[in-house]
Design a protein around this motif. Structure first.
Motif, PDB file in Angstrom:
ATOM      1  N   GLU A  14      -3.362   3.759  -2.312  1.00 35.05           N
ATOM      2  CA  GLU A  14      -3.423   2.905  -3.494  1.00 35.05           C
ATOM      3  C   GLU A  14      -2.699   1.590  -3.230  1.00 35.05           C
ATOM      4  OE1 GLU A  14      -1.357   4.711  -6.761  1.00 35.05           O
ATOM      5  OE2 GLU A  14       0.435   5.033  -5.577  1.00 35.05           O
ATOM      6  N   VAL A  15      -3.167   0.564  -3.908  1.00 36.09           N
ATOM      7  CA  VAL A  15      -2.512  -0.735  -3.855  1.00 36.09           C
ATOM      8  C   VAL A  15      -1.372  -0.693  -4.866  1.00 36.09           C
ATOM      9  CG1 VAL A  15      -2.792  -3.207  -4.242  1.00 36.09           C
ATOM     10  CG2 VAL A  15      -4.639  -1.899  -3.191  1.00 36.09           C
ATOM     11  N   ILE A  16      -0.164  -0.945  -4.418  1.00 33.54           N
ATOM     12  CA  ILE A  16       0.994  -0.893  -5.300  1.00 33.54           C
ATOM     13  C   ILE A  16       1.157  -2.205  -6.056  1.00 33.54           C
ATOM     14  CG2 ILE A  16       3.509  -0.656  -5.390  1.00 33.54           C
ATOM     15  CD1 ILE A  16       3.235   1.264  -3.005  1.00 33.54           C
ATOM     16  N   LYS A  17       1.045  -3.307  -5.338  1.00 30.42           N
ATOM     17  CA  LYS A  17       1.164  -4.622  -5.954  1.00 30.42           C
ATOM     18  C   LYS A  17       0.000  -5.468  -5.463  1.00 30.42           C
ATOM     19  CE  LYS A  17       4.276  -8.517  -6.577  1.00 30.42           C
ATOM     20  NZ  LYS A  17       5.548  -9.122  -6.179  1.00 30.42           N
ATOM     21  N   GLY A  18      -0.998  -5.626  -6.311  1.00 31.62           N
ATOM     22  CA  GLY A  18      -2.202  -6.338  -5.924  1.00 31.62           C
ATOM     23  C   GLY A  18      -2.007  -7.841  -5.864  1.00 31.62           C
ATOM     24  N   LEU A  19      -2.833  -8.466  -5.034  1.00 25.63           N
ATOM     25  CA  LEU A  19      -2.805  -9.912  -4.873  1.00 25.63           C
ATOM     26  C   LEU A  19      -4.083 -10.524  -5.422  1.00 25.63           C
ATOM     27  CD1 LEU A  19      -1.256 -12.303  -3.688  1.00 25.63           C
ATOM     28  CD2 LEU A  19      -2.359 -11.834  -1.499  1.00 25.63           C
ATOM     29  N   HIS A  20      -5.210 -10.013  -4.995  1.00 18.49           N
ATOM     30  CA  HIS A  20      -6.530 -10.459  -5.423  1.00 18.49           C
ATOM     31  C   HIS A  20      -7.473  -9.286  -5.164  1.00 18.49           C
ATOM     32  CE1 HIS A  20     -10.447 -12.449  -5.077  1.00 18.49           C
ATOM     33  NE2 HIS A  20      -9.925 -13.383  -5.876  1.00 18.49           N
ATOM     34  N   PRO A  21      -8.459  -9.042  -6.030  1.00 18.38           N
ATOM     35  CA  PRO A  21      -9.336  -7.874  -5.831  1.00 18.38           C
ATOM     36  C   PRO A  21      -9.968  -7.793  -4.440  1.00 18.38           C
ATOM     37  CG  PRO A  21      -9.696  -8.787  -8.001  1.00 18.38           C
ATOM     38  CD  PRO A  21      -8.770  -9.738  -7.292  1.00 18.38           C
ATOM     39  N   ALA A  22     -10.391  -8.916  -3.878  1.00 18.53           N
ATOM     40  CA  ALA A  22     -11.007  -8.895  -2.544  1.00 18.53           C
ATOM     41  C   ALA A  22      -9.980  -8.530  -1.467  1.00 18.53           C
ATOM     42  CB  ALA A  22     -11.638 -10.245  -2.226  1.00 18.53           C
ATOM     43  N   LEU A  23      -8.786  -9.067  -1.569  1.00 18.25           N
ATOM     44  CA  LEU A  23      -7.735  -8.757  -0.594  1.00 18.25           C
ATOM     45  C   LEU A  23      -7.258  -7.316  -0.750  1.00 18.25           C
ATOM     46  CD1 LEU A  23      -5.680 -12.064  -0.720  1.00 18.25           C
ATOM     47  CD2 LEU A  23      -7.336 -11.356   1.011  1.00 18.25           C
ATOM     48  N   ASP A  24      -7.153  -6.856  -1.982  1.00 20.53           N
ATOM     49  CA  ASP A  24      -6.742  -5.470  -2.230  1.00 20.53           C
ATOM     50  C   ASP A  24      -7.752  -4.498  -1.619  1.00 20.53           C
ATOM     51  OD1 ASP A  24      -4.719  -6.639  -3.683  1.00 20.53           O
ATOM     52  OD2 ASP A  24      -5.545  -6.091  -5.643  1.00 20.53           O
ATOM     53  N   ALA A  25      -9.049  -4.801  -1.778  1.00 19.61           N
ATOM     54  CA  ALA A  25     -10.090  -3.940  -1.223  1.00 19.61           C
ATOM     55  C   ALA A  25     -10.030  -3.930   0.304  1.00 19.61           C
ATOM     56  CB  ALA A  25     -11.468  -4.410  -1.701  1.00 19.61           C
ATOM     57  N   GLU A  26      -9.769  -5.079   0.909  1.00 21.66           N
ATOM     58  CA  GLU A  26      -9.669  -5.149   2.368  1.00 21.66           C
ATOM     59  C   GLU A  26      -8.454  -4.380   2.875  1.00 21.66           C
ATOM     60  OE1 GLU A  26     -10.684  -6.254   6.337  1.00 21.66           O
ATOM     61  OE2 GLU A  26     -11.745  -5.841   4.479  1.00 21.66           O
ATOM     62  N   ALA A  27      -7.338  -4.502   2.197  1.00 16.57           N
ATOM     63  CA  ALA A  27      -6.140  -3.757   2.591  1.00 16.57           C
ATOM     64  C   ALA A  27      -6.409  -2.253   2.499  1.00 16.57           C
ATOM     65  CB  ALA A  27      -4.961  -4.156   1.716  1.00 16.57           C
ATOM     66  N   PRO A  84       3.897  -2.195   3.879  1.00 18.01           N
ATOM     67  CA  PRO A  84       3.682  -3.575   3.438  1.00 18.01           C
ATOM     68  C   PRO A  84       2.567  -4.221   4.264  1.00 18.01           C
ATOM     69  CG  PRO A  84       5.665  -3.439   4.764  1.00 18.01           C
ATOM     70  CD  PRO A  84       5.154  -2.036   4.598  1.00 18.01           C
ATOM     71  N   ILE A  85       1.661  -4.892   3.591  1.00 19.80           N
ATOM     72  CA  ILE A  85       0.584  -5.623   4.262  1.00 19.80           C
ATOM     73  C   ILE A  85       0.699  -7.074   3.833  1.00 19.80           C
ATOM     74  CG2 ILE A  85      -1.897  -5.923   4.479  1.00 19.80           C
ATOM     75  CD1 ILE A  85      -2.156  -2.924   4.115  1.00 19.80           C
ATOM     76  N   THR A  86       0.754  -7.964   4.820  1.00 18.19           N
ATOM     77  CA  THR A  86       0.907  -9.399   4.549  1.00 18.19           C
ATOM     78  C   THR A  86      -0.341 -10.129   5.004  1.00 18.19           C
ATOM     79  OG1 THR A  86       3.281  -9.189   4.952  1.00 18.19           O
ATOM     80  CG2 THR A  86       2.357 -11.397   5.007  1.00 18.19           C
ATOM     81  N   PHE A  87      -0.866 -10.970   4.133  1.00 13.12           N
ATOM     82  CA  PHE A  87      -1.993 -11.820   4.476  1.00 13.12           C
ATOM     83  C   PHE A  87      -1.461 -13.222   4.704  1.00 13.12           C
ATOM     84  CE2 PHE A  87      -3.976  -8.409   2.057  1.00 13.12           C
ATOM     85  CZ  PHE A  87      -5.087  -8.126   2.839  1.00 13.12           C
ATOM     86  N   MET A 126       0.839  -1.171   0.000  1.00 16.52           N
ATOM     87  CA  MET A 126       0.000   0.000   0.000  1.00 16.52           C
ATOM     88  C   MET A 126       0.885   1.235   0.000  1.00 16.52           C
ATOM     89  SD  MET A 126      -3.203  -1.075   0.160  1.00 16.52           S
ATOM     90  CE  MET A 126      -3.862   0.531   0.258  1.00 16.52           C
ATOM     91  N   GLY A 127       0.466   2.192  -0.735  1.00 12.78           N
ATOM     92  CA  GLY A 127       1.144   3.472  -0.734  1.00 12.78           C
ATOM     93  C   GLY A 127       0.130   4.569  -0.452  1.00 12.78           C
ATOM     94  N   PHE A 128       0.538   5.600   0.260  1.00 15.58           N
ATOM     95  CA  PHE A 128      -0.359   6.704   0.580  1.00 15.58           C
ATOM     96  C   PHE A 128       0.453   7.911   1.010  1.00 15.58           C
ATOM     97  CE2 PHE A 128      -0.015   3.853   4.174  1.00 15.58           C
ATOM     98  CZ  PHE A 128       0.340   4.679   5.226  1.00 15.58           C
ATOM     99  N   ILE A 129      -0.224   9.035   1.118  1.00 14.08           N
ATOM    100  CA  ILE A 129       0.389  10.287   1.549  1.00 14.08           C
ATOM    101  C   ILE A 129      -0.297  10.738   2.829  1.00 14.08           C
ATOM    102  CG2 ILE A 129       0.687  12.741   0.997  1.00 14.08           C
ATOM    103  CD1 ILE A 129       0.808  11.882  -1.969  1.00 14.08           C
ATOM    104  N   ILE A 130       0.493  11.183   3.800  1.00 17.43           N
ATOM    105  CA  ILE A 130      -0.035  11.872   4.973  1.00 17.43           C
ATOM    106  C   ILE A 130       0.203  13.355   4.715  1.00 17.43           C
ATOM    107  CG2 ILE A 130       0.119  12.193   7.465  1.00 17.43           C
ATOM    108  CD1 ILE A 130      -0.910   9.426   6.557  1.00 17.43           C
TER     109      ILE A 130
END
Length: 62
Positions: free
Chosen positions: A15-28, A56-59, A1-5
């Motif tokens: 934004e999702v930088i490197k997607g895994l699956h649409p459902a997981l990306d939406a949850e992240a 980084p978000i790990t499932f 995930m990338g974002f600006i504060i």
């Protein structure tokens, strides 16, 4: 995930930088949105500045 504060401490442009699956990306993305307002403001020369983060978000399969 990338974002600006931004200068006020709000989360922007998540934004999702490197997607895994649409459902997981939406949850992240949903979880990162919950972090809005939880960050310390970035400063440069004692002035607030926008800061870009990559989180980084790990499932794990349970």
């Amino acid at each position: 995930m990338g974002f600006i504060i931004d200068k006020e401490g709000h989360l922007r442009n998540a934004e999702v930088i490197k997607g895994l699956h649409p459902a997981l990306d939406a949850e992240a993305l949903r979880l990162v949105q919950l972090l809005d307002g939880q960050f310390t403001l970035g400063q440069q020369n004692h002035q607030p500045v926008d800061v870009r983060y990559t989180l980084p978000i790990t499932f794990q399969k349970r």
